[in-house]
Design an enzyme around this catalytic site. Sequence first.
Site, PDB file in Angstrom:
ATOM      1  N   CYS A  98      46.558  31.150  14.724  1.00  0.00           N
ATOM      2  CA  CYS A  98      46.016  31.233  16.078  1.00  0.00           C
ATOM      3  C   CYS A  98      46.151  29.913  16.830  1.00  0.00           C
ATOM      4  O   CYS A  98      45.584  29.747  17.894  1.00  0.00           O
ATOM      5  CB  CYS A  98      44.542  31.646  16.043  1.00  0.00           C
ATOM      6  SG  CYS A  98      43.490  30.524  15.104  1.00  0.00           S
ATOM      7  N   HIS A 149      33.715  46.405  51.571  1.00  0.00           N
ATOM      8  CA  HIS A 149      34.909  46.933  52.232  1.00  0.00           C
ATOM      9  C   HIS A 149      35.995  45.883  52.381  1.00  0.00           C
ATOM     10  O   HIS A 149      37.188  46.170  52.244  1.00  0.00           O
ATOM     11  CB  HIS A 149      34.532  47.492  53.614  1.00  0.00           C
ATOM     12  CG  HIS A 149      33.846  48.815  53.543  1.00  0.00           C
ATOM     13  ND1 HIS A 149      32.788  49.143  54.347  1.00  0.00           N
ATOM     14  CD2 HIS A 149      34.047  49.892  52.740  1.00  0.00           C
ATOM     15  CE1 HIS A 149      32.388  50.374  54.055  1.00  0.00           C
ATOM     16  NE2 HIS A 149      33.125  50.844  53.088  1.00  0.00           N
TER      17      HIS A 149
END
Length: 792
Positions: free
Chosen positions: A748, A418
């Site tokens: 890359c 929670h």
Amino acid sequence: MNQQVVWLQNLGKHDVETVGGKNASLGEMIRHLTDAGVSVPGGFATTADAYRSFLEQSGLNRKIADTLETLNVNDVIQLAEIGKKIRGWIMDAPLPSDLEKAIRESYTTMCQGADDVAVAVRSSATAEDLPDASFAGQQETFLNIRGIEQVLVAVREVFASLFNDRAIAYRVHQGYDHRHVALSAGIQRMVRSETGTSGVMFTLDTESGFRDVVFITASYGLGEMVVQGSVNPDEFYIHKATLEAGRPSVLRRNLGSKAQKMVYGSQGHTGKSTQVVDVERTEQHRFCISDQDIEILARQAIIIEKHYGQPMDIEWAKDGDDGKVYIVQARPETVKSRQSLGTMERYLLKQKSKVLCEGRSIGQRIGAGEVRIVTSIRDMDRVRPGDVLVTDMTDPDWEPVMKRAAAIVTNRGGRTCHAAIIARELGVPAIVGCGNATDLLKEGQPVTVSCAEGDTGFVYEGQLDFEVQSNSIESMPKLPFKIMLNVGSPDTAFSAAQIPNQGVGLARLEFIINRMIGVHPKALINYEHLPRDIKLAVDERWMGYASPVDFYVEKLVEGISTLAAAFSPQRVIVRMSDFKSNEYAGMVGGKLYEPDEENPMLGFRGASRYISNTFRDCFELEVKALKKVRDVMGFTNVEIMIPFVRTPGEARRVIELLAEHGLRRGENGLKIIMMCELPTNALLAEEFLEHFDGFSIGSNDLTQLTLGLDRDSGIVSHLFDERDPAVKFLLSRAIQTCRKAGKYVGICGQGPSDHPDLAFWLMEQGIDSISLNRDSVLDTWFFLAQQMHNRT
């Protein structure tokens, strides 16, 4: 006459005003999803009318309203005092006789002749879990309640919980009138998870909002320990489409400490119906549910999500007696599912410092301030706006103070408790499950809490600079080539996939090995012969897996499949491990197996390492993992990249070794790319391309080897520039050779991320794709579009 109770099977999702969101949802699932395979324990619920009659007949309605008129919810002390007073009034008031009679009769029917059938008594608010508000955890649940007298007490406890401190404050902050919210008590047959397991699952990733996965947390015993954040649970990610295709679908497994569990107490009355006990160490060291359980849970979650047509937050329990899995609650997910997808907000840390502690990150944000260590609600008034709240675990009652904090750090808790849900809703970054943050951090100490670096959150020493970028991604301009991503850690895959992209041009296997494994593969292969101290260090890593070698392979599978799932169906080019000998030596057990090289950058790495007799068995484990991801799990969007190939002879031998172990070019659509990062790769491009399906240019190594400098040397670093004419000559040659051969060519390296003008030059050369770091994608994309516009 108003109805006092209703059996769950007679309810549906449209009965929220009658029995609240949770109970209406339970009824909906029992009525409509039982035949589809969703198992929900039966029971009955008191109605909202019964609750209102209780307050009216007892005279509490006016009394409570008058008391709340004077309340300032930001005054934590006053809030606690008034909340306690109201709850006391409710507990002292008798239930109306017709309500008590209806509960007694229904419980007797439920018992079917037994005296003390165990039930869970749960709260369900009429305004709870609406799409625009999350009331998670604001009212109480009472477990293992036995006998009608205890049930009646628990019902009053549930009614009183509508006036918990957190519930009062939340209604005020969300603009709900207290008088317009009523409560229903659900009396539901208990699932014997005290001898089994339980947890929470979401039908999306709770951090990124990525919707293609089910996220499950699990721990031993009753579920309140996971919900409350009292335990660090196991975590699992399941890919929905892979599961529905009937393939193995578990993408990630994180072993939680699971130090304690909640079990039945000796008495079944409120307050003593449960107790917390320690979990045996052997149980802590293994996952508490099997892959079969995980897939059963995920299937039920998908059924529920499809029925409701929206992402769901679900509590579940596995009965230790009958071995079956049950759904005990389901509500709409109300945080990530309602965030705008058209705007991207990114928090970027601009500097680093010493890491003081780490845990599970919540919220993908960054906060900085002074540490305020809090041990109880009595200390709440010490927390000033902008402080970093540090505690063992937060109680949802603390919500009024949590919203003041710049960040929250806890010793205990998982990403579905929670406290985590509230932190997300408040937009406050939180790190949960740190273990000993209250010992490591000091009162008043300036710190920076970063939840913007993946699944792991870091608390850094000092208040560091960071920035917040906000970009609209609704109308990205078209480019004549593909923008792909460089992705390191799978931790960031789900959030990275939401950046505009056309796949992954570089996924580094060494990031997975370093972050998720941390042990030299040879040490795992030779586990039985390791020195005692190293074996003990290795033992801490492979807990939860069948063997040390299985641990290595399965962690590679998890990392690669997470990347593949995040970007599916776009291509994901995975580079095989490219550690240097000094980097491998730094891993657990590494010094036993690695040579001491003068210049590791130019030494035992890449293809030379793969085909050597001393490392081949380690390379074969990487191949085994990739084969499982592609051929068993079905992620054929994964392609393979081979780095640092010095000669065409090495190229041929690596391709043969891959084929020998089941990864053949062209089979099942497999493409094998070579990393073009040596001058010889560009100069002899035609010969290398005979063995590969294309090039991915590594501009970092290509630049340093062309210019003859060490990119890690600060003395000559000013000379390192991918735009040097010699480097661009080799880049152009590699690109044109691939184009002539009709094969893929991308880049890359770091260059296009650092230099948008280089990216534009590469686009003009006809490159198929550039792969960028995630923090430069949007800027580079818009720069290239503007340059194209200026040329027209």
